[in-house]
Design a protein around this motif. Structure first.
Motif, PDB file in Angstrom:
ATOM      1  N   UNK A  13      36.744  59.906  64.106  1.00 31.53           N
ATOM      2  CA  UNK A  13      38.059  59.279  63.968  1.00 31.53           C
ATOM      3  C   UNK A  13      39.130  60.357  63.966  1.00 31.53           C
ATOM      4  N   UNK A  14      40.283  60.020  64.472  1.00 35.11           N
ATOM      5  CA  UNK A  14      41.386  60.984  64.501  1.00 35.11           C
ATOM      6  C   UNK A  14      42.622  60.395  63.843  1.00 35.11           C
ATOM      7  N   UNK A  15      43.361  61.226  63.135  1.00 32.59           N
ATOM      8  CA  UNK A  15      44.563  60.780  62.423  1.00 32.59           C
ATOM      9  C   UNK A  15      45.695  61.773  62.696  1.00 32.59           C
ATOM     10  N   UNK A  16      46.902  61.241  62.702  1.00 35.30           N
ATOM     11  CA  UNK A  16      48.067  62.118  62.861  1.00 35.30           C
ATOM     12  C   UNK A  16      49.043  61.832  61.730  1.00 35.30           C
ATOM     13  N   UNK A  17      49.810  62.834  61.294  1.00 31.41           N
ATOM     14  CA  UNK A  17      50.742  62.578  60.199  1.00 31.41           C
ATOM     15  C   UNK A  17      51.795  61.553  60.621  1.00 31.41           C
ATOM     16  N   UNK A  18      52.016  60.581  59.764  1.00 32.50           N
ATOM     17  CA  UNK A  18      53.037  59.577  60.078  1.00 32.50           C
ATOM     18  C   UNK A  18      53.736  59.208  58.770  1.00 32.50           C
ATOM     19  N   UNK A  19      54.996  59.460  58.602  1.00 33.61           N
ATOM     20  CA  UNK A  19      55.906  60.065  59.561  1.00 33.61           C
ATOM     21  C   UNK A  19      55.661  61.568  59.744  1.00 33.61           C
ATOM     22  N   UNK A  40      48.265  60.083  56.688  1.00 31.16           N
ATOM     23  CA  UNK A  40      47.820  60.214  58.072  1.00 31.16           C
ATOM     24  C   UNK A  40      47.416  58.844  58.591  1.00 31.16           C
ATOM     25  N   UNK A  41      47.878  58.502  59.763  1.00 30.13           N
ATOM     26  CA  UNK A  41      47.544  57.198  60.342  1.00 30.13           C
ATOM     27  C   UNK A  41      46.624  57.401  61.542  1.00 30.13           C
ATOM     28  N   UNK A  42      45.689  56.475  61.684  1.00 29.08           N
ATOM     29  CA  UNK A  42      44.701  56.643  62.759  1.00 29.08           C
ATOM     30  C   UNK A  42      45.386  56.662  64.122  1.00 29.08           C
ATOM     31  N   UNK A  90      56.728  54.785  56.806  1.00 31.70           N
ATOM     32  CA  UNK A  90      57.715  55.646  56.159  1.00 31.70           C
ATOM     33  C   UNK A  90      57.742  55.484  54.643  1.00 31.70           C
ATOM     34  N   UNK A  91      57.159  54.418  54.130  1.00 31.30           N
ATOM     35  CA  UNK A  91      57.224  54.156  52.674  1.00 31.30           C
ATOM     36  C   UNK A  91      55.918  54.497  51.959  1.00 31.30           C
ATOM     37  N   UNK A  92      54.908  54.865  52.722  1.00 32.92           N
ATOM     38  CA  UNK A  92      53.611  55.115  52.079  1.00 32.92           C
ATOM     39  C   UNK A  92      53.597  56.493  51.431  1.00 32.92           C
ATOM     40  N   UNK A  93      52.923  56.572  50.292  1.00 32.33           N
ATOM     41  CA  UNK A  93      52.793  57.865  49.614  1.00 32.33           C
ATOM     42  C   UNK A  93      51.354  58.028  49.182  1.00 32.33           C
ATOM     43  N   UNK A  94      50.847  59.217  49.302  1.00 31.61           N
ATOM     44  CA  UNK A  94      49.478  59.482  48.856  1.00 31.61           C
ATOM     45  C   UNK A  94      49.508  59.815  47.372  1.00 31.61           C
ATOM     46  N   UNK A  95      48.380  59.626  46.720  1.00 26.33           N
ATOM     47  CA  UNK A  95      48.281  60.059  45.320  1.00 26.33           C
ATOM     48  C   UNK A  95      48.402  61.571  45.279  1.00 26.33           C
ATOM     49  N   UNK A  96      48.849  62.103  44.144  1.00 25.90           N
ATOM     50  CA  UNK A  96      48.966  63.571  44.067  1.00 25.90           C
ATOM     51  C   UNK A  96      47.616  64.231  44.351  1.00 25.90           C
ATOM     52  N   UNK A 150      45.944  64.333  46.948  1.00 21.27           N
ATOM     53  CA  UNK A 150      45.047  63.545  47.800  1.00 21.27           C
ATOM     54  C   UNK A 150      45.648  63.410  49.195  1.00 21.27           C
ATOM     55  N   UNK A 151      44.761  63.146  50.110  1.00 21.80           N
ATOM     56  CA  UNK A 151      45.210  62.781  51.450  1.00 21.80           C
ATOM     57  C   UNK A 151      44.969  61.290  51.614  1.00 21.80           C
ATOM     58  N   UNK A 152      45.935  60.603  52.173  1.00 22.63           N
ATOM     59  CA  UNK A 152      45.752  59.174  52.429  1.00 22.63           C
ATOM     60  C   UNK A 152      45.517  58.982  53.922  1.00 22.63           C
ATOM     61  N   UNK A 153      44.344  58.441  54.253  1.00 23.76           N
ATOM     62  CA  UNK A 153      44.017  58.197  55.659  1.00 23.76           C
ATOM     63  C   UNK A 153      44.123  56.694  55.916  1.00 23.76           C
ATOM     64  N   UNK A 154      45.107  56.320  56.734  1.00 22.27           N
ATOM     65  CA  UNK A 154      45.381  54.907  56.976  1.00 22.27           C
ATOM     66  C   UNK A 154      44.700  54.486  58.272  1.00 22.27           C
ATOM     67  N   UNK A 155      43.712  53.620  58.157  1.00 19.23           N
ATOM     68  CA  UNK A 155      43.029  53.128  59.362  1.00 19.23           C
ATOM     69  C   UNK A 155      43.057  51.611  59.337  1.00 19.23           C
ATOM     70  N   UNK A 156      42.795  50.995  60.468  1.00 18.29           N
ATOM     71  CA  UNK A 156      42.952  49.535  60.497  1.00 18.29           C
ATOM     72  C   UNK A 156      41.816  48.852  59.738  1.00 18.29           C
ATOM     73  N   UNK A 157      40.693  49.544  59.522  1.00 20.23           N
ATOM     74  CA  UNK A 157      39.592  48.917  58.795  1.00 20.23           C
ATOM     75  C   UNK A 157      39.528  49.416  57.346  1.00 20.23           C
ATOM     76  N   UNK A 158      40.597  49.857  56.815  1.00 17.61           N
ATOM     77  CA  UNK A 158      40.627  50.268  55.406  1.00 17.61           C
ATOM     78  C   UNK A 158      41.193  51.657  55.228  1.00 17.61           C
ATOM     79  N   UNK A 159      41.723  51.892  54.045  1.00 13.61           N
ATOM     80  CA  UNK A 159      42.325  53.193  53.773  1.00 13.61           C
ATOM     81  C   UNK A 159      41.325  54.068  53.046  1.00 13.61           C
TER      82      UNK A 159
END
Lengths: 350, 1102
Positions: free
Chosen positions: B155-161, B168-170, B179-185, B187-196
């Motif tokens: 899987x590949x992710x790019x920073x968004x925004x 990071x969004x897939x 633009x409103x999403x924030x990761x926990x301190x 942590x990296x948040x990986x946003x994919x369509x089948x779950x974060x």
């Protein structure tokens, strides 16, 4: 250039091969493949490190796609073609070769105007012994030709026709091989370049194969002096290549009933989805990273060529190694060099 | 679990609105929830945290069902935003920073290895219990496409925004709330369509920690030992190449050899040669076989200019040299190379080559003629500035007939006093019989008529040469022509010319074409074949079908008389050095077609070699005729079209395209303007004014003689533009002499060469926009940063040196760039092949499409500039992609960019694009800042004039006039408006604006403002009636007394003085003023007609 009269017997058999049915060809297919493989491996023995090019010539010949050899003088471009022709025992009347220059006139390639006919108001060319009547054509320095010849060549390659007195007449051309010292980047020649789906570099081999080169060169000299042609071993003929083309045409068009009763296309049997995705990935990478231009026409041709390559080399479904054929998609000399190095690297086959 | 069972949203969009609108408190949204969807797309969400009654009520009021039954199959989400589905997005470009994940450890190691194999080394790693995450910069497209395909779980992710590295969004997806999403301190948040996925960021590790790279085999240590003394390797010659010689050194009898050379060399070859005389030099005694007597007069060095043709074969008894390893200023004997081969820079450093020098390597040993050159050599050098055109040394005189010099001299100085023409002075061949009484009968002034055409028959070089045998054409003239007839034809011609000029009809009106044909016949009868050909070509240009054939037949009948076209063609094709008239005749025969069927290819080749100087119409008619014969040679036609468009890039080259009476009609008042004499007087007055004005220089101003030398170049350019070639050349010599002492300085060396080249181009009648010769580009690129800055300052200010490009000297200096438009455009200069350039420019447009606004505007600005340098089939597709992107930029940027797009569309004659661009431009000019409006107007009006759209010009000017207030703040824009109005003949509306600007000059302003305003004013006056214009420009020159500066460029010249003088020179010598309003309109209409037919014949296809 050679202009001897064609042997009618061979002409007939080639014409006959063109009309063979799928069932008849199916019986011969395996033997055909064996003959073509023996032919390409046997011919490779007379050159130093040119086997990939000979394989490519066989693939192009079976697929009846034009092939462009690009390389500096003295790298055996012409020799490859002439020995290929000899080994296929193509009579002189069915072979046409010409060194094109900007001063070459259409009549030198397509035949002079028939004066007697002209007096009667008909603008016909006497095409005997010229390109329109040849089955194997070799055009050296093709991009040096002037626009009149290039325009006519486009028609010949596209439609397999040329015009006599305004009427299209089919040409007998089956195999078109061309050579050039350099690939012009002139936009005006882009159309013709695009017709050559496969472009391969013919390189000097003296750095890696110095001693072999001298030995092979001396052998070649001896053969020439003694008027011997040991590469004519009779493994395959032009008729075999035409039959192979006909067979693959049938194969690509047929539908097979699968185990689940569903109708399957050739692609679904001989080109796995995974490999098709891999093909798309490699093409996309070449287009994006290196700006290689791959037209839609070329993508379709490429499928046929990959299937042909797979059939000749191992006889089965297209494999990852067959995708190395993508190395020959380069449009410029730089691209050809780059792709020959990059495609195997992308495929993990380097 | 909350006390409500579930909230039911009508869909993802409704949930998104609920999240963004604040209907639901942020702390509740941030908690988890269970989510399900039914078949209708209703989204059920059961939040973990309780919602207040107020929030529930608000949600209910906005259509959310608050007590729905949760369907089966609900899934947990970590926050409400995770319940919003991702949208699919195409991945148009490979992102530069990517995060790749693999489901297992082996996969991540294999992935790292693949990236390395494909050349991506910038990788970092976080190993997780289930596999790992790999972060890489500039990943290979192949891997990215694999990740998009999710091959083997990759899987590949790019920073968004962009700009952060925690969310990071897939790839291939976009979260609507990215633009409103924030990761926990931590942590990296990986946003994919089948779950974060949340991944603990415990620090990125280098690749080494994951890959163990080993070397097979044991190492061997070698001990270093000290080397002995450095080896001395002597450079020497060895045989090895076959370039034609282009530098000749004559050690003995050089002057005599040159004299002999000039006796037989065609003038065309002489103009391609320069020469330098080396002074007596004792070191020449070291030359093998040289005696003191031999060097009494020094050596003569002849050098061929680089150009389209190869160097000429001079067959000289001289040492022959050819450029070495593509260094245009270093020569080695023809047929020799330097061994051992060294890199260019290394060789230059060893040879001690300085900029501004020409160096040749002369063999040290005596050479047996015919033997290959081997052995040692010595370095000889001379200053580049020592070379002068060989043609300057040749005084061609008319053999034994001094009085006949008069018309010839007058031709050279282009001094067109009023006279009545016989036309005979222009004839290609003079009749054999002398007609003494003819001269007596006529006004002596008639002998002053410029002898254009082919003066060569009457001219010998210093010594007498027998005249060439008369051609059949001349014989015909002898037989047909009597003095009485000439007089009658003269009168007829004068009447026809006057009628043509007075005719108030469009350039393609049938009555004009009729007149042109009659003019052509009259010129042909007088043997003025050039003018006849130009008139016939014009007459045939607009004709079609049978009418076209008939007009061509008339042309051929007039030029050939009773001669058979096929036989004449055969004779002409054997001529390797045809005259321009011969070339035109062959082109006309080719255009008609019938006679060339047999020799079709020979004619094509012959024209390939000789048609460079044909006018655009004849060239196209010939090529179209040949293409017809070949059954439609679209390739050949497209090539011819591109050649013609390239010629028209800087406007119609009037010297080549207009019949003489139209060219000079403009200057003699016939087309509504002043005579060349007035322009010449105005320039003389300006030169006197400059010479006599006692300026108050700043304490640091450059030495006067340096600035004055460059002023001479500027005046020379002015004189050259109005046809005063002798004066122009004299000024160039004067300027070169004044700068001789500093000619080794890199800044002076470049500027002198550039100015001299511009003057030479003006003398040759080339458009001002013609590119400078290629070696100057290399010379410029080789300048160091400071020298480049000093040169760029003058290039920035000078429209003579840089009529199109506006280098930003200070910007380029501070950013260390070689092209102020950006490094991409500097790199473009290195691509000479149009296809490669088009490809690269296309790529820049792609880059612009995904860039920030500022970057996009910069790239588009540069792209529109460079499109003009491409052939049409390369430029138009790029233009079509580029101009719609302008809409996405802030409004104030629109006008400049639409204006530039209009210039490109106009240049290629794509009138179908113009209405849309013009509409957009009309809106855009209303919000463009004043200073930019001037530039927009200037370039847009030029583009519209070029494609003959006077009505559109009037509309655009109306838009601008409404958008501009009458104050001085927008004075530059108002001046551009005034220039446009004057062009349309609205002088009454233009003059008040010009007057306002003149008055503004009396007010206090900075020096830069003053210089810019003076330039704008002079340019605007150039469009005004001649009387107003010359008087105003003379008035402007009064400011010179106060012009000075203290810029850093005073080490070499005073920039402000040059800026000021150039403005006035160009005001006087502009094409606009020289032609006058009517002439100018004629030329622009004329250019439009040429473009129209080219596009019509090729169907507008690329």
């Amino acid at each position: 250039m050679t202009t001897a009269v064609a042997a009618p017997a061979v002409q007939d058999s080639v014409e006959k091969a063109q009309g063979m049915s799928a069932d008849d060809l199916a019986r011969e297919a395996s033997a055909l493949r064996d003959r073509i493989n023996r032919f390409r491996l046997a011919l490779g023995r007379f050159f130093v490190a040119k086997q990939p090019l000979i394989d490519l010539m066989c693939v192009a010949a079976v697929a009846q796609e034009p092939l462009l050899l690009c390389g500096p003088p003295g790298t055996a471009k012409s020799d490859l073609v002439i020995k290929f022709k000899d080994a296929l025992k193509i009579p002189d009347g069915e072979y046409f070769e010409y060194l094109l220059t900007r001063f070459t006139e259409p009549s030198e390639v397509f035949g002079p105007i028939d004066i007697a006919q002209l007096r009667e108001g008909r603008y016909l060319r006497r095409d005997r012994g010229k390109l329109p009547t040849a089955r194997l054509v070799f055009l050296d320095e093709i991009f040096k030709a002037n626009s009149a010849i290039l325009n006519s060549l486009l028609t010949v390659i596209n439609e397999r026709k040329f015009y006599q007195d305004g009427q299209p007449v089919p040409v007998k051309l089956r195999i078109l091989l061309a050579a050039t010292n350099e690939l012009p980047e002139n936009a005006e020649l882009a159309a013709l370049k695009d017709r050559f789906c496969l472009k391969a570099a013919c390189r000097s081999v003296q750095d890696e194969h110095f001693v072999e080169l001298i030995d092979a060169g001396l052998d070649g000299f001896t053969h020439r002096e003694l008027n011997q042609k040991p590469w004519i071993e009779g493994h395959a003929t032009l008729e075999d290549f035409v039959k192979a083309n006909r067979w693959l045409t049938h194969v690509l068009a047929r539908r097979t009933i699968g185990n689940d009763g569903k109708e399957l296309r050739d692609r679904e049997i001989y080109f796995s989805d995974e490999l098709l995705r891999e093909l798309r990935r490699v093409l996309k990478t070449l287009v994006r990273e290196d700006g290689v231009f791959v037209s839609d026409r070329k993508v379709v041709k490429l499928y046929r060529l990959l299937r042909t390559h797979a059939w000749i080399i191992h006889g089965g479904a297209v494999e990852r190694a067959d995708l190395k054929l993508l190395s020959y998609l380069g449009e410029t000399r730089d691209e050809i060099d780059l792709l020959e190095e990059k495609v195997p690297r992308l495929l993990g086959l380097a | 679990m909350s006390k409500v069972r579930a909230l039911a949203f009508s869909g993802d969009e409704a949930l998104r609105v609920a999240i963004m609108s604040g209907l639901c408190p942020a702390e509740v949204q941030a908690k988890g929830a269970r989510v399900a969807r039914d078949a209708k797309g209703t989204l059920f969400l059961a939040p973990e945290a309780n919602l207040s009654n107020a929030a529930l009520k608000a949600l209910q009021q906005h259509g959310v069902q608050i007590d729905a039954v949760m369907p089966d199959g609900a899934e947990d989400v970590t926050c409400w935003a995770e319940a919003v589905r991702l949208t699919r997005m195409p991945v148009l470009q490979t992102p530069s920073l990517v995060l790749l994940t693999s489901p297992d450890r082996e996969g991540i190691i294999n992935l790292a290895a693949e990236l390395l194999r494909l050349g991506c080394e910038r990788q970092e790693l976080i190993v997780t219990p289930n596999g790992g995450v790999l972060r890489c910069v500039d990943p290979p497209t192949y891997t990215i496409v694999r990740a998009i395909d999710r091959e083997r779980g990759l899987r590949g992710f790019a920073p968004d925004p962009h700009g952060q590295e925690t969310v990071w969004t897939e790839l291939g997806h976009k979260h609507p709330l990215a633009g409103r999403l924030k990761a926990e301190p931590d942590h990296l948040l990986l946003v994919a369509h089948d779950g974060w996925r949340n991944i603990k960021d415990d620090g990125w590790k280098s690749l080494d920690s994951a890959l163990e790279l080993a070397v097979a085999g044991t190492g061997v240590e070698h001990a270093a030992v000290s080397l002995g003394a450095r080896r001395k390797v002597e450079l020497r010659f060895a045989p090895g190449r076959r370039e034609a010689p282009s530098l000749w050194v004559i050690r003995r009898g050089g002057t005599a050899a040159i004299d002999k050379l000039l006796e037989y060399l065609p003038e065309e070859v002489v103009t391609r040669l320069t020469f330098a005389a080396a002074g007596r030099n004792a070191t020449m005694l070291s030359v093998p076989g040289m005696r003191l007597d031999d060097i009494a007069e020094g050596a003569i060095i002849i050098r061929a200019r680089t150009g389209r043709h190869g160097p000429p074969d001079l067959s000289l008894d001289a040492e022959e040299y050819a450029p070495l390893v593509h260094m245009p200023d270093v020569y080695a004997p023809a047929g020799a190379i330097v061994e051992p081969p060294l890199r260019r820079e290394r060789l230059r450093s060893i040879l001690g080559i300085e900029p501004g020098q020409v160096v040749w390597l002369a063999p040290s040993n005596m050479r047996v003629p015919g033997d290959p050159i081997r052995g040692p050599f010595r370095v000889e050098r001379i200053l580049d500035s020592a070379f002068a055109p060989l043609s300057e040394w040749a005084d061609y005189v008319i053999h034994a007939s001094a009085p006949q010099l008069v018309p010839w001299q007058r031709a050279v100085v282009f001094d067109f006093a009023p006279f009545v023409s016989t036309g005979l002075e222009w004839a290609s061949e003079r009749p054999k019989e002398e007609k003494p009484d003819r001269d007596d009968d006529r006004d002596k002034g008639r002998r002053a008529k410029p002898a254009r055409g082919r003066p060569a028959q009457a001219i010998a070089v210093s010594v007498s040469t027998p005249p060439p045998p008369p051609t059949p054409k001349a014989k015909k003239a002898e037989i047909d022509m009597s003095a009485r007839e000439e007089v009658s034809i003269d009168a007829e011609l004068a009447a026809l010319e006057a009628e043509f000029v007075a005719l108030d009809a469009p350039a393609d009106a049938p009555e004009r074409l009729e007149l042109l044909e009659r003019l052509g016949r009259s010129y042909a009868r007088l043997g003025r074949r050039r003018d006849a050909g130009l008139c016939f070509a014009r007459a045939a240009w607009e004709a079609q079908g049978k009418d076209a054939s008939e007009r061509m037949d008339t042309w051929l009948a007039a030029d050939l008389g009773k001669q058979d076209p096929a036989k004449t063609l055969a004779l002409l094709l054997d001529n390797k050095q045809p005259t321009p008239d011969d070339v035109r005749l062959v082109a006309a025969i080719a255009a008609r077609g019938d006679a060339v069927k047999k020799d079709h290819h020979r004619v094509v080749r012959w024209l390939d070699d000789h048609d460079a100087d044909l006018d655009a119409r004849t060239l196209w008619l010939a090529r179209a005729g040949l293409a017809r014969l070949a059954g439609g040679d679209t390739l050949g036609l497209a090539q011819a079209r591109d050649r013609i468009l390239a010629r028209l890039a800087g406007g119609l080259p009037v010297e080549r395209e207009l019949p003489s009476f139209l060219r000079f009609a403009g200057r003699s008042g016939a087309l509504g303007n002043a005579s060349g004499e007035h322009l010449s007087k105005a320039l003389n007055a300006l030169a006197d004014k400059i010479g006599s004005t006692r300026r108050k220089p700043s304490p640091v101003e450059a030495p006067k003689h340096l600035t004055t030398a460059y002023v001479s170049f500027q005046l020379a350019h002015g004189y050259a533009r109005i046809g005063q070639h002798v004066r122009a050349r004299a000024l160039v010599v004067e300027a070169r002499q004044a700068l001789a002492a500093v000619s080794t300085d890199a800044v002076h060396a470049y500027l002198v060469a550039a100015f001299a080249a511009r003057v030479e181009q003006a003398i040759q009648g080339l458009p001002p926009e013609t590119a400078l010769p290629e070696p100057l580009g290399s010379q410029l690129a080789a300048l160091d940063r400071v020298a480049r800055y000093k040169v760029d300052r003058l290039r920035e200010a000078s429209r003579i040196l840089e009529p199109l490009e506006r280098p930003d000297a200070i910007g380029a200096f501070s950013k260390r760039q070689h092209d102020s438009r950006g490094p991409e455009f500097a790199a473009l200069r290195a691509l000479s092949d149009p296809t490669a350039r088009a490809k690269e420019i296309g790529r820049l447009v792609e880059v612009a499409s995904s860039s920030t606004e500022t970057e996009k505007a910069r790239l588009l600005d540069g792209v529109f500039d460079v499109l003009l340098e491409l052939p049409e089939n390369g430029a138009i597709p790029i233009l079509a992609r580029a101009w719609p992107m302008v809409a996405s930029l802030p409004e104030p940027r629109h006008a400049v960019l639409y204006g530039e797009a209009l210039v490109v569309a106009g240049h290629f004659g794509r009138t179908e694009l113009v209405p849309q661009l013009l509409d957009l431009l009309g809106d855009a000019v209303k919000v463009v800042p004043g200073p930019e409006l001037a530039r927009v107007l200037d370039q847009s009006l030029r583009a519209l004039r070029r494609i003959g759209l006077r009505r559109e010009i009037a509309e655009l000017l109306a838009d601008v006039e409404n958008a501009l207030d009458a104050g001085n703040a927008n004075i530059h824009a108002r001046l551009a408006l005034a220039a446009g109005l004057a062009y349309l003949g609205e002088t009454a509306r233009a003059l008040p604006i010009l007057e306002q600007a003149r008055k503004a000059l009396n007010e206090p302003m900075t020096l830069t403002q003053r210089l810019d305003l003076t330039r704008a004013l002079a340019q605007a006056y150039a469009q005004a009636p001649i009387g107003d214009a010359l008087a105003a420009i003379a008035d402007l020159s009064g400011q010179l007394r106060d012009i000075t500066d203290s810029f850093g460029t005073n080490s070499h010249y005073c920039l402000s003085v040059l800026h000021f003088v150039e403005s006035l020179v160009l005001g006087i010598a502009s094409d606009d003023l020289a032609l006058g309003e009517a002439g100018r309109r004629f030329v622009e209409d004329d250019e439009h007609l040429i473009r129209r037919r080219l596009h019509r014949d090729l169907g507008g296809a690329g």
